[in-house]
Design an enzyme around this catalytic site. Structure first.
Site, PDB file in Angstrom:
ATOM      1  N   TRP A 188     -25.623 -75.496 -40.553  1.00 19.02           N
ATOM      2  CA  TRP A 188     -24.683 -75.873 -39.493  1.00 19.02           C
ATOM      3  C   TRP A 188     -25.047 -77.297 -39.070  1.00 19.02           C
ATOM      4  O   TRP A 188     -26.215 -77.601 -38.856  1.00 19.02           O
ATOM      5  CB  TRP A 188     -24.762 -74.949 -38.268  1.00 19.02           C
ATOM      6  CG  TRP A 188     -23.943 -75.538 -37.153  1.00 19.02           C
ATOM      7  CD1 TRP A 188     -22.581 -75.570 -37.073  1.00 19.02           C
ATOM      8  CD2 TRP A 188     -24.425 -76.272 -36.017  1.00 19.02           C
ATOM      9  NE1 TRP A 188     -22.180 -76.272 -35.952  1.00 19.02           N
ATOM     10  CE2 TRP A 188     -23.294 -76.713 -35.296  1.00 19.02           C
ATOM     11  CE3 TRP A 188     -25.697 -76.606 -35.550  1.00 19.02           C
ATOM     12  CZ2 TRP A 188     -23.391 -77.464 -34.122  1.00 19.02           C
ATOM     13  CZ3 TRP A 188     -25.802 -77.354 -34.379  1.00 19.02           C
ATOM     14  CH2 TRP A 188     -24.664 -77.771 -33.678  1.00 19.02           C
ATOM     15  N   GLU A 229     -21.630 -73.005 -42.027  1.00 15.48           N
ATOM     16  CA  GLU A 229     -21.040 -72.535 -40.758  1.00 15.48           C
ATOM     17  C   GLU A 229     -20.114 -73.576 -40.122  1.00 15.48           C
ATOM     18  O   GLU A 229     -20.516 -74.696 -39.844  1.00 15.48           O
ATOM     19  CB  GLU A 229     -22.178 -72.205 -39.782  1.00 15.48           C
ATOM     20  CG  GLU A 229     -21.699 -71.703 -38.426  1.00 15.48           C
ATOM     21  CD  GLU A 229     -22.855 -71.446 -37.450  1.00 15.48           C
ATOM     22  OE1 GLU A 229     -24.014 -71.786 -37.774  1.00 15.48           O
ATOM     23  OE2 GLU A 229     -22.585 -70.916 -36.366  1.00 15.48           O
ATOM     24  N   LYS A 231     -17.271 -74.903 -37.092  1.00 14.24           N
ATOM     25  CA  LYS A 231     -17.156 -74.870 -35.627  1.00 14.24           C
ATOM     26  C   LYS A 231     -15.869 -75.566 -35.212  1.00 14.24           C
ATOM     27  O   LYS A 231     -15.374 -76.433 -35.925  1.00 14.24           O
ATOM     28  CB  LYS A 231     -18.372 -75.559 -35.014  1.00 14.24           C
ATOM     29  CG  LYS A 231     -18.518 -75.370 -33.523  1.00 14.24           C
ATOM     30  CD  LYS A 231     -19.904 -75.769 -33.054  1.00 14.24           C
ATOM     31  CE  LYS A 231     -20.010 -75.620 -31.543  1.00 14.24           C
ATOM     32  NZ  LYS A 231     -21.359 -75.803 -31.056  1.00 14.24           N
ATOM     33  N   ASP A 262     -19.215 -67.611 -36.910  1.00 11.15           N
ATOM     34  CA  ASP A 262     -19.807 -67.473 -35.577  1.00 11.15           C
ATOM     35  C   ASP A 262     -18.676 -67.088 -34.633  1.00 11.15           C
ATOM     36  O   ASP A 262     -17.664 -67.803 -34.553  1.00 11.15           O
ATOM     37  CB  ASP A 262     -20.454 -68.807 -35.174  1.00 11.15           C
ATOM     38  CG  ASP A 262     -21.197 -68.732 -33.844  1.00 11.15           C
ATOM     39  OD1 ASP A 262     -20.611 -68.212 -32.873  1.00 11.15           O
ATOM     40  OD2 ASP A 262     -22.341 -69.207 -33.770  1.00 11.15           O
ATOM     41  N   HIS A 265     -16.981 -69.738 -32.366  1.00 14.16           N
ATOM     42  CA  HIS A 265     -16.577 -71.023 -32.932  1.00 14.16           C
ATOM     43  C   HIS A 265     -15.093 -71.152 -33.255  1.00 14.16           C
ATOM     44  O   HIS A 265     -14.710 -71.920 -34.132  1.00 14.16           O
ATOM     45  CB  HIS A 265     -17.387 -71.308 -34.201  1.00 14.16           C
ATOM     46  CG  HIS A 265     -18.798 -71.694 -33.907  1.00 14.16           C
ATOM     47  ND1 HIS A 265     -19.665 -72.184 -34.858  1.00 14.16           N
ATOM     48  CD2 HIS A 265     -19.506 -71.679 -32.754  1.00 14.16           C
ATOM     49  CE1 HIS A 265     -20.834 -72.441 -34.307  1.00 14.16           C
ATOM     50  NE2 HIS A 265     -20.770 -72.130 -33.036  1.00 14.16           N
ATOM     51  N   HIS A 289     -22.674 -64.863 -37.244  1.00 13.37           N
ATOM     52  CA  HIS A 289     -23.413 -65.225 -36.047  1.00 13.37           C
ATOM     53  C   HIS A 289     -22.679 -64.536 -34.920  1.00 13.37           C
ATOM     54  O   HIS A 289     -21.660 -65.031 -34.427  1.00 13.37           O
ATOM     55  CB  HIS A 289     -23.416 -66.742 -35.832  1.00 13.37           C
ATOM     56  CG  HIS A 289     -24.507 -67.435 -36.577  1.00 13.37           C
ATOM     57  ND1 HIS A 289     -24.783 -68.770 -36.420  1.00 13.37           N
ATOM     58  CD2 HIS A 289     -25.406 -66.961 -37.461  1.00 13.37           C
ATOM     59  CE1 HIS A 289     -25.817 -69.089 -37.192  1.00 13.37           C
ATOM     60  NE2 HIS A 289     -26.201 -68.016 -37.845  1.00 13.37           N
ATOM     61  N   ASP A 297     -17.576 -71.969 -23.573  1.00 16.57           N
ATOM     62  CA  ASP A 297     -18.926 -71.789 -24.071  1.00 16.57           C
ATOM     63  C   ASP A 297     -18.975 -70.686 -25.112  1.00 16.57           C
ATOM     64  O   ASP A 297     -18.362 -69.641 -24.956  1.00 16.57           O
ATOM     65  CB  ASP A 297     -19.880 -71.458 -22.924  1.00 16.57           C
ATOM     66  CG  ASP A 297     -21.293 -71.340 -23.424  1.00 16.57           C
ATOM     67  OD1 ASP A 297     -21.802 -72.340 -23.953  1.00 16.57           O
ATOM     68  OD2 ASP A 297     -21.866 -70.245 -23.329  1.00 16.57           O
ATOM     69  N   ASP A 299     -21.806 -69.200 -26.419  1.00 16.72           N
ATOM     70  CA  ASP A 299     -23.131 -68.627 -26.656  1.00 16.72           C
ATOM     71  C   ASP A 299     -23.654 -67.664 -25.600  1.00 16.72           C
ATOM     72  O   ASP A 299     -24.837 -67.680 -25.279  1.00 16.72           O
ATOM     73  CB  ASP A 299     -24.128 -69.781 -26.851  1.00 16.72           C
ATOM     74  CG  ASP A 299     -23.778 -70.598 -28.080  1.00 16.72           C
ATOM     75  OD1 ASP A 299     -23.799 -70.025 -29.172  1.00 16.72           O
ATOM     76  OD2 ASP A 299     -23.469 -71.802 -27.933  1.00 16.72           O
ATOM     77  N   ASP A 329     -26.451 -65.013 -32.455  1.00 13.85           N
ATOM     78  CA  ASP A 329     -26.602 -66.421 -32.106  1.00 13.85           C
ATOM     79  C   ASP A 329     -26.081 -66.673 -30.700  1.00 13.85           C
ATOM     80  O   ASP A 329     -24.881 -66.780 -30.481  1.00 13.85           O
ATOM     81  CB  ASP A 329     -25.849 -67.308 -33.113  1.00 13.85           C
ATOM     82  CG  ASP A 329     -26.043 -68.789 -32.804  1.00 13.85           C
ATOM     83  OD1 ASP A 329     -26.899 -69.106 -31.980  1.00 13.85           O
ATOM     84  OD2 ASP A 329     -25.328 -69.620 -33.403  1.00 13.85           O
TER      85      ASP A 329
HETATM   86  C1  RNT Z   1     -24.074 -74.050 -33.083  1.00  9.73           C
HETATM   87  C2  RNT Z   1     -24.169 -73.035 -34.169  1.00  9.73           C
HETATM   88  C3  RNT Z   1     -25.515 -72.862 -34.755  1.00  9.73           C
HETATM   89  C4  RNT Z   1     -26.607 -72.901 -33.703  1.00  9.73           C
HETATM   90  C5  RNT Z   1     -27.971 -72.566 -34.225  1.00  9.73           C
HETATM   91  C6  RNT Z   1     -29.043 -72.970 -33.259  1.00  9.73           C
HETATM   92  O1  RNT Z   1     -22.860 -74.081 -32.473  1.00  9.73           O
HETATM   93  O2  RNT Z   1     -23.680 -71.811 -33.716  1.00  9.73           O
HETATM   94  O3  RNT Z   1     -25.571 -71.713 -35.516  1.00  9.73           O
HETATM   95  O4  RNT Z   1     -26.326 -72.062 -32.637  1.00  9.73           O
HETATM   96  O5  RNT Z   1     -28.151 -73.054 -35.472  1.00  9.73           O
HETATM   97 ZN    ZN Z   2     -23.947 -70.109 -34.970  1.00 14.46          ZN
END
Ligand code: RNT
Ligand code: ZN
Length: 421
Positions: A188, A229, A231, A262, A265, A289, A297, A299, A329
């Site tokens: 990523w 990955e 985003k 993810d 994302h 992820h 956000d 996460d 993640d």
């Molecule tokens: C970031 C990605 C990535 C990170 C990690 C720390 O937006 O999701 O995977 O969260 O690599």
């Molecule tokens: Zn991620």
């Protein structure tokens, strides 16, 4: 909860699910095979070990200052061990390159890291029975400061990151070899910009060329697998992200690489659950992820949400547990960090428990016959079948604290360990 109560509830669940032709013991055995990759970076707010007090960059941010964060490798390992002790099953740990252990030796830059800098992690994993996954760290570094790494306009900077990623791929391969389980290496990159970008094609061409260079170095599939990955946007890369979904989807399909999805994302109403059955037809494997997006956000701590359940159901309905790798993640610095781990993994396991207990054959039969009311009604009924009793039983069988009693256990660890940091 007493053992007798848990067993009684389980026996009831078994009988209830038998009404639908579902073998609960078999579902428990399947659940036990689900190895979840626990991201090491929740323990220290994505600080890493090179310069733990430095600023996290790359469009990601851990907000909050809950006391007790892990300050070094020993504390990160202790906290992960603690979290693992509250999670049934055998799991993986997902490491990032900036968690290198230089010990008393010289500190080297990221393009020069080697297996020896991760040997203590491998030894720890071996001792504890964990498997490892790995990630190149293309952020929080002076050569990522202008927001571009593998797609940078400067060929020297691109080369630095190509060298870093390949140093990481070699380390990943050796982790897999020593631990006897393919290590998944994720790429990523944060590349993108805050505002209007004109030469989008140029940046994407650079990224494609860098990836081509990276994958010229062949690795052994038995020991390591690559994934990439995408985003949608990050903090400071709101207007343009080089590694978009279309970019990696195209690259992955054209080059037979695993795609990482993810859940945080994508656009706010876009879900990754519906991507599973498409991707499975075109990509060799999928890495997840699992995260929880809240507004902008991406996460937050994973909870037992409709989307998490849908994701698990899609994987189980497609009979694809062997092709989909589940990793977490997120990074929440505002609550007890060990608690954040345990809540997220338990939520994921609970979602899979429900998915594994779904009366899929009957649902598919209704669907094939055009009996859509029946399909809807059974899906609704399945939601309140006693799956929680099955998860409790699974925890008990594995010798892990059942139900909410883990809260007190984490409070104890906080009082005795993390609050003293
Ligand atoms: C970031 C990605 C990535 C990170 C990690 C720390 O937006 O999701 O995977 O969260 O690599
Ligand atoms: Zn991620």
């Amino acid at each position: 909860m007493k053992e007798q109560q848990i067993t009684q509830a389980f026996e009831y669940a078994k009988a209830r699910y038998a009404d639908f032709g579902i073998d609960v013991e078999k579902a428990v055995a399947e659940l036990d095979k689900l190895s979840i990759s626990l991201h090491c970076w929740q323990a220290d707010d994505v600080a890493g070990c090179e310069n733990p007090d430095g600023d996290l960059s790359g469009g990601i941010q851990a907000t909050g200052n809950y006391p007790g964060k892990a300050r070094n490798i020993a504390e990160i390992r202790a906290d992960i061990d603690k979290a693992m002790s509250l999670i049934p099953g055998e799991h993986r740990v997902n490491l990032h390159a900036f968690y290198a252990d230089f010990g008393n030796g010289p500190v080297v830059d990221r393009d020069k890291i080697e297996v020896k800098h991760f040997q203590s992690w491998i030894d720890w994993a071996k001792e504890k029975g964990y498997k490892l996954d790995f990630n190149a760290t293309c952020f929080s570094h002076e050569l990522s400061a202008d927001g571009f790494t593998l797609s940078n306009k400067d060929p020297k900077i691109r080369q630095f990151w190509v060298d870093h990623v390949n140093a990481c791929r070699k380390i990943a391969e050796e982790m897999g070899r020593q631990l006897n389980s393919a290590c998944i290496h994720n790429i990523w990159i944060p590349d993108g910009s805050k505002d209007l970008t004109v030469d989008r094609l140029g940046y994407r061409q650079n990224l494609k060329e860098s990836l081509d260079k990276i994958f010229e170095m062949k690795t052994n599939d038995t020991y390591m697998r690559d994934c990439i990955e995408c985003k949608l946007f990050g903090i400071g890369s709101e207007s343009f992200v080089v590694g978009s979904h279309e970019f990696y989807m195209g690259y992955g399909v054209a080059n037979n690489k695993m795609i990482t999805l993810d859940s945080g994302h994508f656009h706010p109403t876009e879900v990754i659950s519906d991507k599973i059955s498409s991707l499975l037809l075109f990509a060799p494997e999928i890495m997840l992820h699992v995260s929880r997006g809240v507004r902008w956000d991406s996460d937050h701590v994973v909870l037992l949400s409709d989307e998490l359940l849908a994701l698990s159901q899609e994987i189980i309905r497609a009979n694809a547990l062997d092709r989909v790798h589940v990793g977490l993640d997120y990074f929440d610095a505002s609550i007890n960090r060990i608690g954040a781990y345990v809540v997220g993994v338990r939520a994921t396991q609970k979602a899979f428990t429900q998915a594994l207990l779904e009366p899929i054959a009957q649902l598919k039969a209704y669907e094939a016959a055009g009996q859509n009311f029946e399909r809807m009604a059974l899906l609704e009924e399945a939601k309140s079948l006693p799956w929680a009793a099955v998860y409790d039983y699974y925890c008990m069988k594995k010798g892990i604290i059942v139900g909410d009693a883990y809260i007190a256990d984490i409070q104890k660890y906080e009082a005795e360990v993390t609050s003293k940091r």
